[in-house]
Design a protein around this motif. Sequence first.
Motif, PDB file in Angstrom:
ATOM      1  N   THR A 213      98.542 106.379  99.965  1.00 38.19           N
ATOM      2  CA  THR A 213      98.874 106.541  98.554  1.00 38.19           C
ATOM      3  C   THR A 213      97.578 106.597  97.764  1.00 38.19           C
ATOM      4  O   THR A 213      96.744 105.687  97.862  1.00 38.19           O
ATOM      5  CB  THR A 213      99.750 105.391  98.040  1.00 38.19           C
ATOM      6  OG1 THR A 213     100.956 105.347  98.809  1.00 38.19           O
ATOM      7  CG2 THR A 213     100.098 105.600  96.577  1.00 38.19           C
ATOM      8  N   LEU A 214      97.404 107.679  97.012  1.00 31.07           N
ATOM      9  CA  LEU A 214      96.218 107.881  96.187  1.00 31.07           C
ATOM     10  C   LEU A 214      96.467 107.311  94.794  1.00 31.07           C
ATOM     11  O   LEU A 214      97.483 107.616  94.162  1.00 31.07           O
ATOM     12  CB  LEU A 214      95.907 109.382  96.093  1.00 31.07           C
ATOM     13  CG  LEU A 214      94.822 109.804  95.096  1.00 31.07           C
ATOM     14  CD1 LEU A 214      93.461 109.268  95.507  1.00 31.07           C
ATOM     15  CD2 LEU A 214      94.791 111.337  94.971  1.00 31.07           C
TER      16      LEU A 214
ATOM     17  N   GLU B 226     101.752 109.889  97.008  1.00 33.95           N
ATOM     18  CA  GLU B 226     101.582 109.829  98.461  1.00 33.95           C
ATOM     19  C   GLU B 226     100.884 111.106  98.937  1.00 33.95           C
ATOM     20  O   GLU B 226     101.192 112.201  98.450  1.00 33.95           O
ATOM     21  CB  GLU B 226     102.921 109.685  99.169  1.00 33.95           C
ATOM     22  CG  GLU B 226     102.763 109.529 100.679  1.00 33.95           C
ATOM     23  CD  GLU B 226     104.086 109.413 101.420  1.00 33.95           C
ATOM     24  OE1 GLU B 226     104.055 109.214 102.648  1.00 33.95           O
ATOM     25  OE2 GLU B 226     105.151 109.539 100.765  1.00 33.95           O
ATOM     26  N   VAL B 227      99.952 110.943  99.866  1.00 34.80           N
ATOM     27  CA  VAL B 227      99.223 112.076 100.434  1.00 34.80           C
ATOM     28  C   VAL B 227      99.484 112.101 101.937  1.00 34.80           C
ATOM     29  O   VAL B 227      99.272 111.100 102.631  1.00 34.80           O
ATOM     30  CB  VAL B 227      97.704 111.962 100.190  1.00 34.80           C
ATOM     31  CG1 VAL B 227      96.975 113.162 100.794  1.00 34.80           C
ATOM     32  CG2 VAL B 227      97.413 111.838  98.705  1.00 34.80           C
TER      33      VAL B 227
ATOM     34  N   GLY C 273      94.228 117.594  87.680  1.00 37.16           N
ATOM     35  CA  GLY C 273      95.354 116.669  87.734  1.00 37.16           C
ATOM     36  C   GLY C 273      95.681 116.216  89.138  1.00 37.16           C
ATOM     37  O   GLY C 273      95.350 116.881  90.131  1.00 37.16           O
ATOM     38  N   ILE C 274      96.390 115.096  89.253  1.00 41.06           N
ATOM     39  CA  ILE C 274      96.668 114.516  90.558  1.00 41.06           C
ATOM     40  C   ILE C 274      97.541 115.425  91.415  1.00 41.06           C
ATOM     41  O   ILE C 274      97.379 115.476  92.642  1.00 41.06           O
ATOM     42  CB  ILE C 274      97.302 113.109  90.423  1.00 41.06           C
ATOM     43  CG1 ILE C 274      97.309 112.398  91.781  1.00 41.06           C
ATOM     44  CG2 ILE C 274      98.698 113.187  89.806  1.00 41.06           C
ATOM     45  CD1 ILE C 274      97.657 110.927  91.707  1.00 41.06           C
ATOM     46  N   ASP C 275      98.447 116.165  90.822  1.00 43.99           N
ATOM     47  CA  ASP C 275      99.309 117.041  91.619  1.00 43.99           C
ATOM     48  C   ASP C 275      98.491 118.133  92.301  1.00 43.99           C
ATOM     49  O   ASP C 275      98.716 118.446  93.477  1.00 43.99           O
ATOM     50  CB  ASP C 275     100.396 117.666  90.747  1.00 43.99           C
ATOM     51  CG  ASP C 275     101.424 116.638  90.287  1.00 43.99           C
ATOM     52  OD1 ASP C 275     101.628 115.630  91.001  1.00 43.99           O
ATOM     53  OD2 ASP C 275     102.011 116.831  89.205  1.00 43.99           O
ATOM     54  N   ALA C 276      97.542 118.710  91.579  1.00 41.60           N
ATOM     55  CA  ALA C 276      96.681 119.737  92.168  1.00 41.60           C
ATOM     56  C   ALA C 276      95.781 119.144  93.241  1.00 41.60           C
ATOM     57  O   ALA C 276      95.530 119.772  94.282  1.00 41.60           O
ATOM     58  CB  ALA C 276      95.837 120.409  91.076  1.00 41.60           C
ATOM     59  N   ILE C 277      95.288 117.937  93.002  1.00 44.65           N
ATOM     60  CA  ILE C 277      94.431 117.271  93.993  1.00 44.65           C
ATOM     61  C   ILE C 277      95.199 117.036  95.289  1.00 44.65           C
ATOM     62  O   ILE C 277      94.737 117.383  96.380  1.00 44.65           O
ATOM     63  CB  ILE C 277      93.903 115.933  93.433  1.00 44.65           C
ATOM     64  CG1 ILE C 277      92.921 116.189  92.295  1.00 44.65           C
ATOM     65  CG2 ILE C 277      93.243 115.110  94.534  1.00 44.65           C
ATOM     66  CD1 ILE C 277      92.512 114.932  91.537  1.00 44.65           C
ATOM     67  N   VAL C 278      96.389 116.469  95.172  1.00 40.48           N
ATOM     68  CA  VAL C 278      97.180 116.154  96.358  1.00 40.48           C
ATOM     69  C   VAL C 278      97.599 117.422  97.091  1.00 40.48           C
ATOM     70  O   VAL C 278      97.528 117.502  98.327  1.00 40.48           O
ATOM     71  CB  VAL C 278      98.412 115.311  95.971  1.00 40.48           C
ATOM     72  CG1 VAL C 278      99.371 115.164  97.152  1.00 40.48           C
ATOM     73  CG2 VAL C 278      97.969 113.943  95.469  1.00 40.48           C
ATOM     74  N   ALA C 279      98.022 118.431  96.353  1.00 38.87           N
ATOM     75  CA  ALA C 279      98.443 119.687  96.991  1.00 38.87           C
ATOM     76  C   ALA C 279      97.313 120.285  97.806  1.00 38.87           C
ATOM     77  O   ALA C 279      97.520 120.762  98.942  1.00 38.87           O
ATOM     78  CB  ALA C 279      98.916 120.676  95.930  1.00 38.87           C
ATOM     79  N   ALA C 280      96.096 120.255  97.272  1.00 36.87           N
ATOM     80  CA  ALA C 280      94.953 120.814  97.998  1.00 36.87           C
ATOM     81  C   ALA C 280      94.606 119.970  99.217  1.00 36.87           C
ATOM     82  O   ALA C 280      94.364 120.501 100.308  1.00 36.87           O
ATOM     83  CB  ALA C 280      93.749 120.918  97.067  1.00 36.87           C
ATOM     84  N   LEU C 281      94.589 118.651  99.066  1.00 38.98           N
ATOM     85  CA  LEU C 281      94.264 117.786 100.208  1.00 38.98           C
ATOM     86  C   LEU C 281      95.245 117.993 101.354  1.00 38.98           C
ATOM     87  O   LEU C 281      94.862 117.972 102.531  1.00 38.98           O
ATOM     88  CB  LEU C 281      94.284 116.317  99.777  1.00 38.98           C
ATOM     89  CG  LEU C 281      93.159 115.839  98.859  1.00 38.98           C
ATOM     90  CD1 LEU C 281      93.382 114.382  98.468  1.00 38.98           C
ATOM     91  CD2 LEU C 281      91.796 116.006  99.532  1.00 38.98           C
ATOM     92  N   GLN C 282      96.496 118.213 101.019  1.00 42.19           N
ATOM     93  CA  GLN C 282      97.514 118.342 102.069  1.00 42.19           C
ATOM     94  C   GLN C 282      97.460 119.678 102.793  1.00 42.19           C
ATOM     95  O   GLN C 282      98.067 119.821 103.860  1.00 42.19           O
ATOM     96  CB  GLN C 282      98.902 118.098 101.467  1.00 42.19           C
ATOM     97  CG  GLN C 282      99.089 116.656 101.032  1.00 42.19           C
ATOM     98  CD  GLN C 282     100.495 116.339 100.588  1.00 42.19           C
ATOM     99  OE1 GLN C 282     100.941 115.206 100.688  1.00 42.19           O
ATOM    100  NE2 GLN C 282     101.221 117.328 100.056  1.00 42.19           N
TER     101      GLN C 282
END
Length: 475
Positions: free
Chosen positions: A277-278, A287-288, A314-323
């Motif tokens: 969880t980030l 959650e990532v 934003g956090i949504d863009a960060i998580v989407a890219a990390l995943q």
Amino acid sequence: MIALTLAEVAAATRGTLLLDGALIDGAPATPETVVSGLSTTDSREVVPGTLFFAKPGEFTDGHLFAPQAAEAGAALLVVDHALDLPVPQLLVEDTVVALGDLATEVIARVRALGRLKIVGVTGSNGKTTTKNLLREILEQVGPTIAPRASFNNEVGAPVTMLEVTEETRYLVAEMGASGVGEIARLVRMARPDIGIVLKVGLAHAGEFGGIEQTLAAKTEMVSDLLESDVAILNLDDPRVASMADKTAARVLWFGLDSRADVRATDVVSSARGTSFTLHLPDGASREVRFQVLGEHHVMNALAAAAAAHTLDVGIDAIVAALQTVQRAERWRMEVMGGARGVTVINDAYNASPDSMSAALKTLAQIAEPGSRTVAVLGEMSELGEFSGEEHDRIGLLAVRLGIGQLVVVGPEARRMHITAINEGSWDGESLYFDTQDAAYEHLAGDLREGDTVLVKSSNSAGLRFLGDRLGEFFS
């Protein structure tokens, strides 16, 4: 690279233009001729319009390959002595210094336009992974330049900087060093808005002359930052945390520590990757499901997320890219094989005591209950006086983690095998082979269904090729 005249390139590098009889695209070259091609020190990369820097090397001299560069269409040869070639030449005192000077000029010009943001990344481990993760995030929001592979030294870093154009919004500059003062030179070229320090460990300690010298070198990333800049520091590493007193910049902490501004909780590792969880400073959390193997790479993801958050992603863009990232980099925790139930993890691009320990712990964590773990280990280079004791420590760790089979390859790594035997691995749990071929012959015949195999060594030991062979054999 941005468009510059030959005269402007000469002024930036304090060089002398040699244009008598020189042609570009069949036309006579003049000081006002504009160039805007790629820059390289490798004649094999030259395409029409390239600026070729003839760099002297340890084993050869780039000037010997200038004819090939000219034939391939180089627009300008940067040399330390005149060559008998019909191509514009720029005579400088030192071609590597000239490369850095030109990068400094290009960055300054693009910065003056007000769009470019620069992130510098350093650390004993994790630079390339963090750079790749941050590039993946930032490319979603604007034109981004980041190094190929590990272009992070006095040559690779400015070559990357010279790729910047007027349209570039983000530059991620990986900054490595083998001695005090080298990161400072790169920082002066790029002038980062954000400086990331990941870890201070024993990687290259032999070259630095000890851990305190390593700390001094890595501190150069943040010591010259301005009050308006941001230093992103690893709160879990006491040496990195000590840098907070040595920078004027605002400090943003990352780590697993509950006090960190950007942190991870609920970290779970498996053979499919690592979930966590980030948490960001603004209170947002997500959650990532991170596909890159190993808890240690969560720290790199946190550093990348901290920089992206600082840049208003934003956090949504960060998580989407990390995943979306499936591997840290070629030969870095790269999952291969799968046939006959054998999984090969090729992590042999580089190795330090910290990264070797982290990889072994990951191997122990992700193996299915009842299955066998196999660690194929080679030399950790550039450790100087620490080499013997650190190889001993890894041999002990392999035994204490319960690694089912230790396979040590190469005379420089043999102490790991001896130490493992002394610790109790005397009944065939630890094997030693002088060569990769001998190790391969044993492993190809011995690996069985359910085995998870880690291949890990420094780049110079070359076990990444053994990992590739095993991955192909079991694919």
